[in-house]
Design an enzyme around this catalytic site. Structure first.
Site, PDB file in Angstrom:
ATOM      1  N   HIS A  25       0.831  -1.205   0.000  1.00  0.00           N
ATOM      2  CA  HIS A  25       0.000   0.000   0.000  1.00  0.00           C
ATOM      3  C   HIS A  25       0.868   1.259   0.000  1.00  0.00           C
ATOM      4  CE1 HIS A  25      -2.747  -3.075   1.749  1.00  0.00           C
ATOM      5  NE2 HIS A  25      -3.556  -2.526   0.869  1.00  0.00           N
ATOM      6  N   HIS A  32      -4.840  -5.869  -6.403  1.00  0.00           N
ATOM      7  CA  HIS A  32      -4.684  -7.134  -5.698  1.00  0.00           C
ATOM      8  C   HIS A  32      -6.033  -7.671  -5.249  1.00  0.00           C
ATOM      9  CE1 HIS A  32      -4.214  -3.933  -2.647  1.00  0.00           C
ATOM     10  NE2 HIS A  32      -4.757  -4.792  -1.792  1.00  0.00           N
ATOM     11  N   CYS A  67     -12.850  -7.359   6.566  1.00  0.00           N
ATOM     12  CA  CYS A  67     -12.166  -7.337   5.269  1.00  0.00           C
ATOM     13  C   CYS A  67     -10.877  -8.145   5.400  1.00  0.00           C
ATOM     14  CB  CYS A  67     -11.803  -5.917   4.851  1.00  0.00           C
ATOM     15  SG  CYS A  67     -13.199  -4.821   4.620  1.00  0.00           S
ATOM     16  N   HIS A  69      -7.543 -10.517   2.957  1.00  0.00           N
ATOM     17  CA  HIS A  69      -6.913 -11.006   1.736  1.00  0.00           C
ATOM     18  C   HIS A  69      -6.740 -12.517   1.830  1.00  0.00           C
ATOM     19  CE1 HIS A  69      -5.517  -6.854   2.416  1.00  0.00           C
ATOM     20  NE2 HIS A  69      -5.630  -6.728   1.113  1.00  0.00           N
ATOM     21  N   GLU A  87     -10.321 -11.562  13.342  1.00  0.00           N
ATOM     22  CA  GLU A  87     -10.644 -10.165  13.617  1.00  0.00           C
ATOM     23  C   GLU A  87     -11.731 -10.007  14.667  1.00  0.00           C
ATOM     24  OE1 GLU A  87     -11.468  -7.605  10.331  1.00  0.00           O
ATOM     25  OE2 GLU A  87      -9.784  -8.333   9.145  1.00  0.00           O
ATOM     26  N   TYR A 105     -12.758  -1.597  -6.591  1.00  0.00           N
ATOM     27  CA  TYR A 105     -12.681  -0.175  -6.265  1.00  0.00           C
ATOM     28  C   TYR A 105     -11.225   0.264  -6.169  1.00  0.00           C
ATOM     29  CZ  TYR A 105     -11.089  -1.067  -1.518  1.00  0.00           C
ATOM     30  OH  TYR A 105     -10.343  -1.453  -0.439  1.00  0.00           O
ATOM     31  N   GLU A 115      -5.682   2.413  -2.033  1.00  0.00           N
ATOM     32  CA  GLU A 115      -6.177   1.040  -1.954  1.00  0.00           C
ATOM     33  C   GLU A 115      -6.718   0.692  -3.326  1.00  0.00           C
ATOM     34  OE1 GLU A 115      -5.784  -1.913  -0.874  1.00  0.00           O
ATOM     35  OE2 GLU A 115      -6.469  -1.561   1.168  1.00  0.00           O
ATOM     36  N   GLU A 117      -8.270  -2.707  -5.217  1.00  0.00           N
ATOM     37  CA  GLU A 117      -8.619  -4.108  -5.023  1.00  0.00           C
ATOM     38  C   GLU A 117      -9.764  -4.579  -5.918  1.00  0.00           C
ATOM     39  OE1 GLU A 117      -7.540  -4.545  -0.274  1.00  0.00           O
ATOM     40  OE2 GLU A 117      -9.628  -4.240  -0.859  1.00  0.00           O
ATOM     41  N   TRP A 162     -14.791   1.947   0.382  1.00  0.00           N
ATOM     42  CA  TRP A 162     -15.273   0.696  -0.199  1.00  0.00           C
ATOM     43  C   TRP A 162     -16.647   0.337   0.345  1.00  0.00           C
ATOM     44  CZ3 TRP A 162     -11.022   0.985   3.022  1.00  0.00           C
ATOM     45  CH2 TRP A 162     -11.140   0.374   4.277  1.00  0.00           C
TER      46      TRP A 162
END
Length: 196
Positions: A25, A32, A67, A69, A87, A105, A115, A117, A162
């Site tokens: 970032h 990604h 959120c 990855h 989380e 976005y 960002e 993604e 987002w």
């Protein structure tokens, strides 16, 4: 691949490599793969979270439930379940449903960090309270979906960029999030379809 790497994508959503998450970032963040999840209780209340102040991107900002990855060899739905546990301490979630398989976005923070993604959106239902990891989540609250969506759409509630864009699309699926239509896995980016 370790947990601190992300999957890099081309414009069609094909995997073209990996990069360390800690360094991906910046002002020219490469495209990604990520995901977002909206967690609801059985009364269709959304679990809204405030990102921890130590987060690299959008610290302290209110956003959707979770959120993250996926890892290189991890099915994207498994990645969602993993992050819900890491989380939010949610080890048992109801059916995980794909809602927006094509969401994408790009957003820029005030300091210029970007960002960027392709970020399929999922939903899940729980009947337990979260126990958030303070390194990830600063606060949480439950809000009726229609109240939350209405306040995002009319601009009275400030959320992550987002989340604002996702709410616009999710609102089009209907007023009851527990009966939204399922997205098709064939519409996921190729890099996400390969790991399902």
């Amino acid at each position: 691949m370790t947990a601190d790497q992300v999957i890099l994508l081309d414009e069609e959503g094909n995997r073209i490599g990996v990069h360390a998450k800690a360094h991906v970032h910046h002002r020219n963040t490469p495209l990604h793969l990520a995901f977002s999840c909206y967690v609801f209780d059985t009364n269709a209340r959304l679990l809204l979270t405030r990102r921890a102040l130590t987060k690299q991107t959008w610290p302290g900002v209110w956003t959707n439930s979770c959120c993250g990855h996926p890892l290189a060899d991890e099915p994207i739905d498994d990645a969602v379940v993993r992050r819900l546990k890491d989380e939010l301490g949610l080890a048992a979630v109801g059916p995980l449903e794909l809602r927006l398989p094509r969401f994408r976005y790009r957003a820029t923070m005030a300091d210029g960090v970007v960002e960027n993604e392709i970020c399929p959106v999922f939903s899940a239902t729980v009947d337990t309270q979260p126990t958030p990891n303070p390194a990830e989540v600063g606060e949480f609250l439950w809000l009726p979906w229609q109240d939350f969506a209405g306040s995002v759409l009319d601009g009275t509630r400030d959320v992550s960029p987002w989340c604002r864009l996702q709410v616009t699309e999710l609102d089009g699926l209907g007023p009851d999030p527990l009966s939204w239509p399922r997205g098709h896995t064939a519409d996921l980016p190729p890099a996400a379809r390969l790991t399902l």
